[in-house]
Design a protein around this motif. Sequence first.
Motif, PDB file in Angstrom:
ATOM      1  N   TYR A 110       0.850  -1.190   0.000  1.00  0.00           N
ATOM      2  CA  TYR A 110       0.000   0.000   0.000  1.00  0.00           C
ATOM      3  C   TYR A 110       0.885   1.240   0.000  1.00  0.00           C
ATOM      4  CZ  TYR A 110      -3.123   3.513   2.145  1.00  0.00           C
ATOM      5  OH  TYR A 110      -3.832   4.653   2.452  1.00  0.00           O
ATOM      6  N   LYS A 142       1.080   4.561   0.778  1.00  0.00           N
ATOM      7  CA  LYS A 142       0.317   5.476   1.616  1.00  0.00           C
ATOM      8  C   LYS A 142       0.863   6.903   1.465  1.00  0.00           C
ATOM      9  CE  LYS A 142      -1.152   5.969   6.392  1.00  0.00           C
ATOM     10  NZ  LYS A 142      -1.107   5.379   7.726  1.00  0.00           N
ATOM     11  N   TYR A 191     -11.949   7.013  -3.760  1.00  0.00           N
ATOM     12  CA  TYR A 191     -10.930   6.255  -3.034  1.00  0.00           C
ATOM     13  C   TYR A 191     -11.437   5.848  -1.650  1.00  0.00           C
ATOM     14  CZ  TYR A 191      -6.870   5.502  -0.082  1.00  0.00           C
ATOM     15  OH  TYR A 191      -5.989   4.978   0.820  1.00  0.00           O
ATOM     16  N   LYS A 192     -12.011   6.817  -0.931  1.00  0.00           N
ATOM     17  CA  LYS A 192     -12.490   6.524   0.425  1.00  0.00           C
ATOM     18  C   LYS A 192     -13.627   5.512   0.418  1.00  0.00           C
ATOM     19  CE  LYS A 192     -10.979  10.735   2.653  1.00  0.00           C
ATOM     20  NZ  LYS A 192     -11.333  11.933   3.405  1.00  0.00           N
ATOM     21  N   THR A 235     -11.756   2.075  -2.103  1.00  0.00           N
ATOM     22  CA  THR A 235     -10.427   1.499  -1.868  1.00  0.00           C
ATOM     23  C   THR A 235     -10.113   1.313  -0.395  1.00  0.00           C
ATOM     24  OG1 THR A 235      -9.652   2.472  -3.927  1.00  0.00           O
ATOM     25  CG2 THR A 235      -7.962   1.735  -2.395  1.00  0.00           C
ATOM     26  N   GLU A 236     -10.467   2.275   0.440  1.00  0.00           N
ATOM     27  CA  GLU A 236     -10.158   2.142   1.866  1.00  0.00           C
ATOM     28  C   GLU A 236     -10.695   0.850   2.473  1.00  0.00           C
ATOM     29  OE1 GLU A 236     -11.067   5.730   4.039  1.00  0.00           O
ATOM     30  OE2 GLU A 236      -9.092   6.555   3.571  1.00  0.00           O
ATOM     31  N   ILE A 254      -8.235  -1.858   1.701  1.00  0.00           N
ATOM     32  CA  ILE A 254      -7.025  -1.687   2.516  1.00  0.00           C
ATOM     33  C   ILE A 254      -7.283  -2.212   3.928  1.00  0.00           C
ATOM     34  CG2 ILE A 254      -5.501   0.033   3.582  1.00  0.00           C
ATOM     35  CD1 ILE A 254      -5.975   1.695   0.961  1.00  0.00           C
ATOM     36  N   ASP A 255      -8.433  -1.860   4.496  1.00  0.00           N
ATOM     37  CA  ASP A 255      -8.782  -2.337   5.843  1.00  0.00           C
ATOM     38  C   ASP A 255      -8.851  -3.865   5.888  1.00  0.00           C
ATOM     39  OD1 ASP A 255      -8.900   0.292   6.705  1.00  0.00           O
ATOM     40  OD2 ASP A 255     -11.085   0.420   6.493  1.00  0.00           O
TER      41      ASP A 255
END
Length: 107
Positions: free
Chosen positions: A3, A5, A66-67, A70-71, A74-75
């Motif tokens: 990732y 970041k 993205y939020k 994608t987030e 990632i979580d």
Amino acid sequence: VIYLKIDEEIAKVRTVGRLVCPNCNNVYNFGLNAESEKHNCKNCSEVLIKRQDDTIETFNKRLEVYKAETEPVIDYYRASGNLYEVDSSLEPNEVFMQIESIIGERW
């Protein structure tokens, strides 16, 4: 999963402040006031231009997507223990070294 970041504000400055050379495609960054004066390419001296999609409005829309999309992914990988975070606000060679280190650990 690796990732890359980055802080939202740094991403915004990089996106909105990006100018490109229409001749050789070199990319430069002059911050949020990128268009306040003309800049020339260090490689070929062509006047740099701003891409049409490098606006705050487009950045904000992309950030919303993205939020939302994608987030959560990632979580998921973070919770599974399969996420390696790389600080992509660093210089490119430092980012590369982080990725190389992660890959070296895994193989």
